[in-house]
Design a protein around this motif. Structure first.
Motif, mmCIF file in Angstrom:
data_model
loop_
_atom_site.group_PDB
_atom_site.id
_atom_site.type_symbol
_atom_site.label_atom_id
_atom_site.label_comp_id
_atom_site.label_asym_id
_atom_site.label_seq_id
_atom_site.Cartn_x
_atom_site.Cartn_y
_atom_site.Cartn_z
ATOM 1 N N MET A 286 34.251 47.139 39.069
ATOM 2 C CA MET A 286 34.088 45.686 39.923
ATOM 3 C C MET A 286 35.995 45.453 39.966
ATOM 4 S SD MET A 286 30.919 45.482 41.750
ATOM 5 C CE MET A 286 31.810 43.742 42.575
ATOM 6 N N ALA A 288 37.025 44.458 43.330
ATOM 7 C CA ALA A 288 36.889 43.875 44.280
ATOM 8 C C ALA A 288 36.883 42.539 44.439
ATOM 9 C CB ALA A 288 35.789 44.075 45.286
ATOM 10 N N ASP A 292 33.711 33.823 46.042
ATOM 11 C CA ASP A 292 32.802 33.083 44.807
ATOM 12 C C ASP A 292 31.459 32.444 45.857
ATOM 13 O OD1 ASP A 292 33.048 34.314 42.743
ATOM 14 O OD2 ASP A 292 34.749 32.455 42.386
ATOM 15 N N LYS A 350 34.043 35.877 30.467
ATOM 16 C CA LYS A 350 33.698 36.888 31.086
ATOM 17 C C LYS A 350 33.092 37.945 30.928
ATOM 18 C CE LYS A 350 36.687 34.462 35.296
ATOM 19 N NZ LYS A 350 37.457 35.215 36.471
ATOM 20 N N LYS A 354 28.622 38.205 31.334
ATOM 21 C CA LYS A 354 28.927 39.451 33.042
ATOM 22 C C LYS A 354 28.194 41.205 32.110
ATOM 23 C CE LYS A 354 31.594 37.129 36.172
ATOM 24 N NZ LYS A 354 31.459 37.407 37.324
HETATM 25 N N1 CTP Z 1 32.537 39.177 40.993
HETATM 26 C C1 CTP Z 1 31.509 39.796 41.032
HETATM 27 N N2 CTP Z 1 29.969 39.056 42.633
HETATM 28 C C2 CTP Z 1 30.726 37.899 42.128
HETATM 29 C C3 CTP Z 1 32.121 37.229 41.877
HETATM 30 C C4 CTP Z 1 33.104 38.168 40.846
HETATM 31 O O1 CTP Z 1 30.621 40.574 40.953
HETATM 32 N N3 CTP Z 1 30.547 36.631 43.032
HETATM 33 C C5 CTP Z 1 32.650 40.186 39.491
HETATM 34 C C6 CTP Z 1 34.537 40.394 40.455
HETATM 35 O O2 CTP Z 1 34.346 42.290 40.877
HETATM 36 C C7 CTP Z 1 35.606 40.721 38.995
HETATM 37 C C8 CTP Z 1 34.509 39.811 38.167
HETATM 38 O O3 CTP Z 1 33.485 39.200 38.685
HETATM 39 O O4 CTP Z 1 34.588 42.243 38.704
HETATM 40 C C9 CTP Z 1 34.996 38.531 37.820
HETATM 41 O O5 CTP Z 1 35.925 37.840 38.270
HETATM 42 P P1 CTP Z 1 36.359 37.136 38.876
HETATM 43 O O6 CTP Z 1 36.952 36.268 40.735
HETATM 44 O O7 CTP Z 1 38.275 37.029 38.334
HETATM 45 O O8 CTP Z 1 36.015 35.764 38.331
HETATM 46 P P2 CTP Z 1 34.241 34.636 38.749
HETATM 47 O O9 CTP Z 1 33.113 35.196 37.940
HETATM 48 O O10 CTP Z 1 34.295 35.090 40.220
HETATM 49 O O11 CTP Z 1 35.283 33.418 37.942
HETATM 50 P P3 CTP Z 1 36.101 32.380 38.431
HETATM 51 O O12 CTP Z 1 36.050 32.768 40.147
HETATM 52 O O13 CTP Z 1 35.296 31.346 38.027
HETATM 53 O O14 CTP Z 1 37.831 32.742 37.430
#
Ligand code: CTP
Length: 415
Positions: A286, A288, A292, A350, A354
Motif C-alpha cells: 500500500m 498509495a 483519511d 501503524k 494494521k
Molecule cells: N492506508 C490505508 N487506508 C487508509 C489510510 C491509510 O490503507 N484509509 C494505508 C496507507 O496506504 C499506508 C498506511 O496505511 O500504507 C499508513 O498510511 P498513513 O497515511 O501514513 O497513516 P494513517 O493510518 O492514515 O494515519 P495518520 O494519517 O493519522 O498518520
C-alpha cells in the motif's frame, strides 16, 4: 514521459537489462530507423547488444548506424568467416539471453513461423533457446492478411511475446494497424522477459499508487500531493524480479509495461479494487496516500459561491482503512508511513495496528512529490533499518529485496 516511470532504468538501480546479452534483429520496413533508438536505449541500460540486420533491414538503415551505437560489429551474413572464438550464428544463438525482432516485417514473421534458415536471423532463431520478442510493423493489409495472422498465432503458441502493432498513421499516409509500438514498450517487455525467472517468479504482487481524490462536486476534489512515483517504482521492481503485478493507481503516470493497471480515484474505489485484486495474491504493497476523510455529501452539481459568503464549512466523513481491513491468511501486507513527527514510533504503531509485515517510514515533507526519498524500513521485532537518501527506484529495489526472505523464510535461514 513522466519522471521515474520510464522503462529505461534509473542508473542507480540493478535491473535485468544490466549485462544482459541481447540480439536485436532489424528487418525491412521504414520503422527500422526506430531500431537505432531502441539500440541506444538498450546499450544505455547496460545491455550487451548484438545487432543482426536482415537484407530488407539494410535497405532502410546502414550497419554503421548500429556499429556506432553498440561499438560492436553488426551481423548481416550467415556465412561470415569464423574467428578464433566466434562461430557465426552458433555463438550468437548460444550466448543470447533474449532475441528481439524490431521491427518484425511480415516476411520475417513468416520465416520465423516456418522455421526457414535462409538468412542469419532465421539460423539464429532456430538455434537459440532465448525467448523471442517480436514487435511487428507493416502495412495494415499485410498485418491483417490471414497468412500473417496465422504465422503470428503459431509464434505465440510456441511461446513468443508479441508487442503491437499499434494503430495510427502509417508510412503510406493511410491510417491503420501496423505502427511499431513505442521503443519504451519494447524496452519494458524486454526487461520483464529477462526478469521473469527472478526470485518473485510465480508470485502475484498488488501495488497501490498515488493520492486518492475525494469529490466535492463534479469539478473539485479533496486530495493530496502524492505523485505515485514510489508505487510505480515498486511495481517495476517487482516485475524485475519476475512477479505478476497489478497496479491500482490514481495517477496518469506512464505505467510499467507489464503491469495490469486498475485506475481508481477515491478511497472507496481503491478499497474495492484492492479486495478484488488480492484474491490469490502473495503481497499487497500500500504505497498509495489514501485520504483519511472524504466530503460528507459530494454534490452532483457545481457548488456556487454567493457574494456575501465569506466562509464555507466542509464536513468530512472518515474513509475505511484499506490495509487494516484486509485480513487474508498468506497475504503479506506492506505499508508506508508518511510522518512529520516521531517517525519510527508512529510507524511502528501503524505496523502493529494494521497487521503489516513491513512498514516503510518517511518524512512526508522530504518525500512527497519528490524523485528521492529518505526512508526507514521497520519490521516487527527488528531494529529500524535507516537508509540513506536515494532515488525512489533504488528504494523500491531495496524494499523488494527485503521482502524476499519474508516470502520464503526457509530459503534464507531467517536472514
Ligand atoms: N492506508 C490505508 N487506508 C487508509 C489510510 C491509510 O490503507 N484509509 C494505508 C496507507 O496506504 C499506508 C498506511 O496505511 O500504507 C499508513 O498510511 P498513513 O497515511 O501514513 O497513516 P494513517 O493510518 O492514515 O494515519 P495518520 O494519517 O493519522 O498518520
Amino acid at each position: 514521459m513522466e519522471p521515474g516511470v520510464s522503462a529505461a532504468p534509473s542508473p542507480d538501480v540493478t535491473h535485468p537489462l544490466q549485462g544482459a546479452r541481447i540480439i536485436l534483429a532489424v528487418s525491412g520496413g521504414i520503422a527500422a530507423y526506430k531500431a537505432a533508438d531502441l539500440t541506444s536505449k538498450l546499450v544505455q541500460s547496460g545491455a550487451v547488444v548484438e545487432v543482426i540486420l536482415t537484407a530488407g533491414g539494410q535497405e532502410f538503415v546502414r550497419p554503421l548506424t548500429f556499429q556506432a551505437l553498440t561499438k560492436r560489429a553488426v551481423h548481416t551474413d550467415t556465412f561470415a568467416p569464423w574467428t578464433g572464438t566466434s562461430f557465426g550464428h552458433i555463438t550468437l544463438a548460444r550466448e543470447a539471453e533474449l532475441l528481439i525482432v524490431a521491427p518484425a516485417s511480415a516476411n520475417t514473421i513468416a520465416k520465423l513461423a516456418l522455421g526457414l534458415a535462409d538468412d542469419l536471423l532465421g539460423a539464429v532463431a532456430l538455434s537459440t533457446e532465448a525467448p523471442l520478442l517480436l514487435a511487428p510493423a507493416m502495412e495494415h493489409g499485410m498485418y491483417h492478411h490471414p497468412a500473417t495472422q496465422e504465422h503470428l498465432a503459431t509464434l505465440l503458441q510456441r511461446g513468443a511475446t508479441v508487442v503491437g502493432p499499434e494503430s495510427g498513421r502509417l508510412a503510406s499516409g493511410y491510417e491503420g494497424d501496423g505502427r511499431l509500438v513505442p521503443v519504451e514498450t519494447i524496452l519494458g517487455r524486454a526487461r520483464a522477459l529477462l526478469g521473469r525467472d527472478g526470485p518473485l517468479a510465480g508470485k502475484h504482487v498488488v501495488v497501490t499508487a498515488g493520492g486518492t481524490r475525494e469529490p466535492l462536486d463534479p469539478v473539485r476534489f479533496v486530495g493530496n500531493r502524492s505523485s505515485g512515483t514510489m508505487g510505480y517504482a515498486l511495481a517495476q521492481a517487482a516485475i524485475d524480479c519476475g512477479a505478476e503485478v497489478t497496479l491500482i493507481t490514481t495517477t496518469t503516470l506512464s505505467p510499467p509495461v507489464s503491469a495490469a493497471i486498475v485506475a481508481v480515484e477515491t478511497a472507496e474505489q481503491m478499497r474495492a479494487a484492492v479486495e478484488q485484486a488480492i484474491t490469490g495474491a502473495d503481497v499487497l504493497i500500500m504505497a498509495a496516500a489514501v485520504a483519511d476523510f472524504r466530503p460528507d455529501q459530494p454534490q452532483q452539481r457545481k457548488i456556487k459561491k454567493r457574494p456575501d459568503q465569506h466562509v464555507m464549512d466542509l464536513r468530512l466523513t472518515q474513509n475505511p482503512d484499506i490495509v487494516a481491513s484486509i485480513d487474508r491468511p498468506g497475504l503479506l501486507k506492506v505499508g508506508f508511513a508518511a510522518e512529520t513527527d516521531d517517525l519510527v514510533a508512529n510507524a511502528r504503531g501503524k505496523l502493529t495496528a494494521k497487521g503489516l509485515a513491513m512498514i516503510v517510514a518517511n518524512d512526508v515533507v522530504d518525500t512527497i512529490g519528490s524523485a528521492e526519498s529518505v526512508a526507514t524500513i521497520i519490521l516487527p521485532d527488528r531494529p529500524p533499518d535507516e537508509l540513506p537518501r536515494m532515488s525512489k527506484q533504488r528504494l523500491a529495489a531495496e524494499i523488494v529485496a527485503r521482502l524476499l526472505p519474508l516470502l520464503d523464510p526457509e530459503d534464507t535461514n531467517g536472514a
